[in-house]
Write an enzyme that holds these catalytic residues in place. Structure first.
Site: not given
Length: 1233
Positions: A480, A482, A802
């Site tokens: 990912d 972020t 996440d």
């Protein structure tokens, strides 16, 4: 619930007293929670009026929650129970000892030792009147009874028993400490689970175990519900209840239709508040656990009393009683000990029930597969050798005594002959003991357990042990952006507002007042109320961002404009929001509707700029008026504003609003496409999320180690490209692909819209950035890379995620990393490792540890196999030539103890070094024993055998001592054999140092002092060896040696190090004849018979156990006893003949009731429902879903997704499913419906 009689509910007796205190009893609440949908609502209205009535009875406020006073909390715990399901008691040390004793080889030794003991005390009745000289039992027996030596005959038997006891204690202790460690790990995982609760009007995180009935919980997207409850306010709430009902469709929850929320289910969308009505063993999950016998009663005094009463009750229901007892027996074997024994050897100590909490048989981890196979092969070879040894010894003795000397078999001599046979038998068993590498499973366990413990310090919380080792093989990481590559501290740095592009946040007075009001109101109400900015913990620190970081950036922007968002929130509390469309991966936007006093509505929206601007038809100008916003203006704005922002790596968010006049009446809120159009754009902000400073370096390390890093993000392409260049994922001048999700999908699908592997294979090798990707794209990419056959090695893929929507990809990947701080519960549940600091550089540490595990085990193997080869050949040849093994049983057991237990400790705990990252990953099919290691093993074996045989057959001349060969039965120990034994041990000690390096390095001492365990063990072994030789005497068949003899032994041992240098000078490439060993098993290689031997393929089909759990709910209406019998059968049918091991995730914890939520990725293919008519006793791998899923398409990862993109395999239940392995033709076979 009729099962109160044994569900471990403490309060069933003490109910009436609490009725007065709270307006409803435990029983009432429990029966309420069993209702679903409209029935539940009806019951609430009938009994309590409405939810507020229920809150009043529970003495709690829907707005402020409980007061949080300890006395009140205690009262509630007493009345309604605590929110935790008591775990099974761990195995006691004695149970572990008992299990270690179950080992077959040890049992054989014990029996032999006892027989030997018995015979040494046995005197033939005649022997008193006939003198020994008259009794001729052959030469071999000559001198048997000399000088009362026979009195010492018992010593050998006793010594063997003693050494067996030693081995058992060490094994049991290892198991015990291991179990303790993993219990600790588990409780740490559980303690870290907190949930947002409203107490005293404040929203605070509370540990899950502290939640009580009457608490008000704030639930949001991604939560795993910790208790049962009733919804009191919800926005667009959708729940995945598959863990309880087996229905994979998300259930909409609302105050009007269905307000019952159950523990163990996952929030897939939306947010809301609920009042907790049942916790722990009384919640729906807890009830099922109790049925499965997991929540064994706490043994309080009152409990015991109750048990007695219950027993009386039970006497009347005998059938029930039987089933309960059986269930307990079944559970006793089940061992909730989080047994982490990655390998099944023939040691019973390694046998705990193998339970996987996943819905299907995971393929065993690569290492485990290779090791099992190797251990079985070595074990077989050892068995053959020991059998031959015994046969040769017996034949030689019989031929020599009865034929060559021609002595008749006399009755009086029988005990003596039997003693000989027992001695031969003991020698044979000892050869077997030395040959069987019990140390292998131990080494793996120790190595993994040690790594897991150390990885905690490196911010990796390992949930599934084998993930640690798989990580060492990783060839690709899909990360990912972020929070993993970036710091996840977002702030608005640029803004386009009232026709002007500001490169930094403007002063409040340059913005027209009307625009400003709209902007601040929109930001305040259209960000989740759980998101807020708190004052810094330390003076002068940065403000703390709580909740969604993008929303935090917007709230921070409001504060930068000198406005207070909290004042607006106080004025418009969450209850007053008319409707909320929460953010999800399909909408990519969030909207909140407010109802004005005059009956009109105003909706505020925020979302990805390119998506939201398409829905705008007006824009606010410099005066605060709205003017038309045409597609031409939009393209112009994208070029002038959005692309420049994105190319600096900023995430662009558009804020807009829309008014619905009262004259038009109330719009149809469910028709989202009509609602979310004709917006007026307020502003576009550029949010910066700076790259973590340590990331570029970590990515360089990965690339050097042969691992490709890919970025998969929901941001737009320019932002993604800018950030991946900053990180070093994209190097300037490289030929790589950066795609958007839409383009990626267009390229991988054929005309019919089906995904084709060949098309993915054209893309993935060059793909580095996938932007604007949906969760399905991420899953498709991971699956595509794993199933790809373009490169000769199967790719091992790690994924970080996440969000709840990352669940499928995390499960599909070989190793899933979830974020410990930003991650949702669902993501954590689906993952294998949790990054406690959300940092990409921790992944690099995980790679290092993973490779280190592999190397540690190879080191141990190299050492172990050298000892095995030498010891077996010495015992075998010695026995055949001199009719006695040069190494006695007790000595062999001591060697076995050093080389197995101690060496596995010493070599498995080597700390990792950076140099591990300089080589490419091993493939899944790389053999455990490389050609270099084979060269070392054989090379050292040659040296050791030469020395031993020279000493054995010429030692007495060299040292000028008595010859120890051909000694009679109970002859005293000789110096000669003591020297042989001592030299043998010295060579092992020095070879242990050689074994520290397996890639042919010259400096074997490098970093030796970084591993204190290693130094301690080598030194300790040396000291014990001195004690054994000098003071061991008869039991160890040793005689004290002089200093000179000792120096010779040590010198010969030291020769190993010098010889090691010679071996490493020979280039491996020249030795073409060397074979590698320890490959993974290919499917075709396994004949049916061997399948039974490979004990740990005997894995329990969890699909079927989960099915039972679902059925328990389905068959609620059936009577209890049937259910209990069914549960017992579930355990019976799933107890394997070899108790395997339990995985840490299979602990009984309410949060792990269904460790993996069912993710369903809707594909273009239709799901064809099948009628689930499986009988509870059926052993076919069915699931509690309407579609039977197979053991997964045989991919070698450990977290396969249960429902794999709509592709189903059907298995004939009558055929045994053989686990297929990587590299087999089955491997990439997917059968489509």
């Amino acid at each position: 619930m009729a099962n109160n009689s044994y569900s471990g509910v403490k309060n069933s007796v003490a109910e009436p007293n609490h009725d007065g205190e709270f307006g409803c009893s435990l029983k009432e609440l429990r029966s309420l929670m069993e209702l679903r949908g409209a029935e539940g609502l009806h019951k609430i209205q009938e009994t309590y009026g409405d939810v507020n009535g229920l809150c009043n009875r529970l003495k709690t406020s829907p707005v402020d929650g409980l007061s949080g006073q300890p006395a009140d909390i205690e009262k509630r715990k007493v009345a309604f129970g605590q929110n935790f399901i008591p775990p099974k008691k761990p195995k006691t040390f004695l149970q572990l000892v008992w299990e270690a004793l179950q080992d077959v080889t040890l049992i054989i030794l014990e029996v032999a030792a006892i027989v030997s003991l018995g015979l040494s005390f046995y005197k033939p009745p005649d022997s008193e009147n006939r003198s020994c000289s008259e009794l001729n039992c052959g030469n071999a027996a000559g001198g048997v009874e000399d000088e009362g030596e026979a009195e010492a005959g018992w010593i050998e038997g006793a010594a063997i028993l003693l050494s067996v006891a030693c081995v058992v204690l060490v094994t049991a202790f290892n198991d015990w400490s291991k179990e303790k460690q993993f219990r600790g790990l588990q409780s740490r995982i559980e303690q870290e689970q907190k949930f947002m609760m409203v107490r005293g009007g404040q929203v605070i995180p509370i540990p899950v175990a502290e939640i009580v009935v009457g608490d008000i919980a704030q639930i949001k997207y991604g939560d795993l519900l910790p208790a049962d409850g009733i919804l009191i306010q919800g926005n667009d709430l959708k729940i995945d209840e598959s863990s309880l009902t087996g229905e994979s469709d998300h259930v909409k929850k609302s105050m009007e239709k269905d307000s019952v929320l159950l523990s163990g289910t996952h929030v897939m969308e939306g947010s809301g508040k609920m009042v907790v009505t049942a916790v722990g063993v009384n919640s729906q999950t807890g009830i099922i656990f109790t049925l499965l016998g997991a929540g064994e009663d706490d043994e309080d005094e009152e409990e015991k009393e109750k048990k007695k009463e219950r027993k009386k009750e039970k006497k009347s229901k005998l059938s029930q009683d039987g089933s309960v007892e059986n269930r307990k027996k079944a559970k006793a074997q089940d061992g909730a000990a989080m047994e982490m024994q990655p390998l099944n050897s023939d040691e019973g100590a390694e046998g705990e029930e193998k339970r996987k909490a996943n819905l299907q048989k995971k393929e065993k981890s690569v290492l485990q597969g290779k090791l099992t196979k190797l251990a079985v092969q070595i074990g077989k070879a050892g068995l053959v050798m020991s059998a031959i040894t015994v046969i040769i010894l017996v034949v030689l003795f019989v031929v020599d005594t009865f034929w060559i000397q021609g002595i008749p078999w006399e009755k009086e001599c029988t005990p003596i002959y039997i003693q000989f046979f027992v001695k031969f038998f003991i020698i044979g068993v000892t050869v077997l003991v030395v040959a069987v590498p019990e140390g292998l499973p131990l080494a793996v366990t120790i190595s993994l357990a040690y790594s897991v413990k150390k990885m905690m310090k490196d911010n990796n919380l390992v949930r599934h042990l084998d993930a640690c080792e798989t990580m060492g093989n990783a060839t690709a990481i899909c990360s990912d952006k972020t929070g993993t590559l970036t710091m996840n501290r977002m702030r608005v740095v640029q803004v386009f507002i009232s026709d002007k592009h500001y490169k930094k946040v403007p002063e409040p007075d340059v913005i027209p007042a009307s625009t400003m009001d709209l902007l601040i109101l929109g930001i305040s109400v259209n960000c989740a109320y759980t998101t807020k900015i708190m004052s810094p913990e330390k003076e002068g620190g940065l403000n703390r961002q709580v909740g969604n970081k993008t929303e935090c950036a917007l709230l921070g922007f409001a504060l930068d404009l000198k406005k207070d968002y909290q004042a607006i929130r106080n004025e418009i509390p969450e209850e007053k929001l008319y409707k909320v469309y929460t953010f999800n991966s399909v909408r990519k936007s969030m909207s909140t509707v407010l109802k004005n006093a005059d009956g009109s509505y105003r909706m505020f929206s925020k979302g990805a700029s390119e998506i939201l601007l398409r829905k705008c038809y007006k824009i606010l100008t410099a005066t605060g008026e709205a003017k038309l916003f045409r597609p031409r203006d939009r393209d112009d704005m994208v070029k002038r504003v959005i692309e420049p922002m994105a190319s600096e790596g900023l995430r662009t968010i558009c804020l807009a609003y829309r008014d619905f006049p009262a004259s038009e009446g109330e719009p149809d809120w469910d028709n989202e496409s009509d609602i979310l159009t004709r917006l007026t754009c307020v502003c576009v902000v550029g949010i910066e999320d700076p790259v973590r400073p340590e990331v570029p370096d970590a990515i360089r390390k990965c690339q050097r180690a042969g691992i490709t890093v890919r970025m998969v993000t929901g941001d737009n392409l320019n932002t993604a490209r800018a950030i991946s260049t900053k990180c070093g994922i994209l190097q300037p001048g490289d030929d790589f692909l950066c795609l958007e999700g839409k383009e990626f999908n267009r390229r991988i699908r054929n005309e019919k819209g089906e995904i084709e592997q060949e098309r993915i294979d054209k893309i993935w090798p060059k793909l580095r950035v996938l932007a604007r990707s949906s969760p399905t794209d991420k899953h498709t990419l991971v699956k595509g890379i794993i199933d790809s056959t373009v490169v000769e090695r199967r790719q091992v893929v790690a994924v970080t995620g996440d969000g709840t929507n990352d669940g499928p990809a995390l499960k599909k990947a070989d190793v899933g990393f979830a974020m410990g701080i930003a991650g949702t519960d669902v993501a954590k549940e689906a993952s294998d490792i949790i990054l406690t600091d959300d940092n990409f550089s921790s992944i690099v540490k995980a790679v290092m540890w993973g490779r280190n595990v592999y190397d540690s085990i190879s080191k141990f193997l190299q050492f172990q196999l050298t000892v095995n080869v030498v010891a077996v050949i010495v015992a075998f040849t010695g026995a055949c030539i001199t009719q006695d093994s040069p190494l006695k049983a007790v000595q062999m057991l001591w060697v076995n103890l050093i080389m197995d237990t101690f060496a596995s400790l010493a070599l498995a705990t080597e700390p990792p070094t950076e140099s591990l990252l300089l080589r490419k990953p091993y493939g899944r099919n790389k053999p455990l024993i490389s050609r270099t290691m084979m060269k070392n093993i054989l090379g050292h074996a040659v040296y050791q055998l030469t020395i031993i045989f020279t000493l054995l057959f010429a030692g007495e001349k060299m040292f000028d001592i008595d010859n120890g060969r051909y000694a009679p039965l109970h002859a005293p120990p000789s110096e000669h054999y003591t020297i042989v034994f001592n030299t043998f041990v010295m060579m092992q000690l020095f070879n242990e140092i050689n074994a520290r390096k397996i890639h042919g390095e010259r400096n074997v001492f490098e970093g030796i002092f970084n591993n204190m365990i290693f130094c301690t063990i080598v030194f300790g072994t040396f000291v014990i060896q001195i004690v054994i030789v000098q003071f061991g005497g008869k039991p160890f068949s040793c005689v004290g040696l002089s200093i000179e003899q000792w120096l010779w032994c040590i010198l010969l041992g030291f020769g190993c190090l010098l010889w090691g240098q010679i071996i490493s000078s020979i280039p491996t490439s020249r030795l073409k004849f060397l074979k590698t060993a320890g490959h993974g098993t290919q499917k075709e290689e396994i004949p049916d018979e061997e399948l039974e031997e490979l004990e740990d393929l005997d894995e329990i089909d969890h699909a079927e156990r989960e099915l039972r759990r679902g059925q328990i709910l389905w068959f609620r209406g059936l009577n209890r006893i049937q259910t209990q019998i069914r549960v017992v059968n579930a355990f019976r049918s799933s107890l394997s003949p070899y108790e395997g091991l339990e995985k840490p995730e299979s602990r009984t914890s309410i949060h792990n009731f269904m460790t993996h939520p069912e993710f369903r990725i809707e594909d273009s293919e239709p799901h064809i429902p099948l009628i689930d008519d499986t009988d509870a006793e059926d052993d076919a791998p069915t699931k509690r879903n309407t579609t039977p899923t197979p053991p997964p398409p045989p991919s070698p990862n450990q977290n396969n997704n249960a429902v794999d993109s709509g592709i189903h395999l059907f298995l004939d239940p009558s055929k045994p499913a053989t686990p297929s392995a990587p590299g087999s033709p089955m491997h990439s076979l997917e059968t489509s419906l």
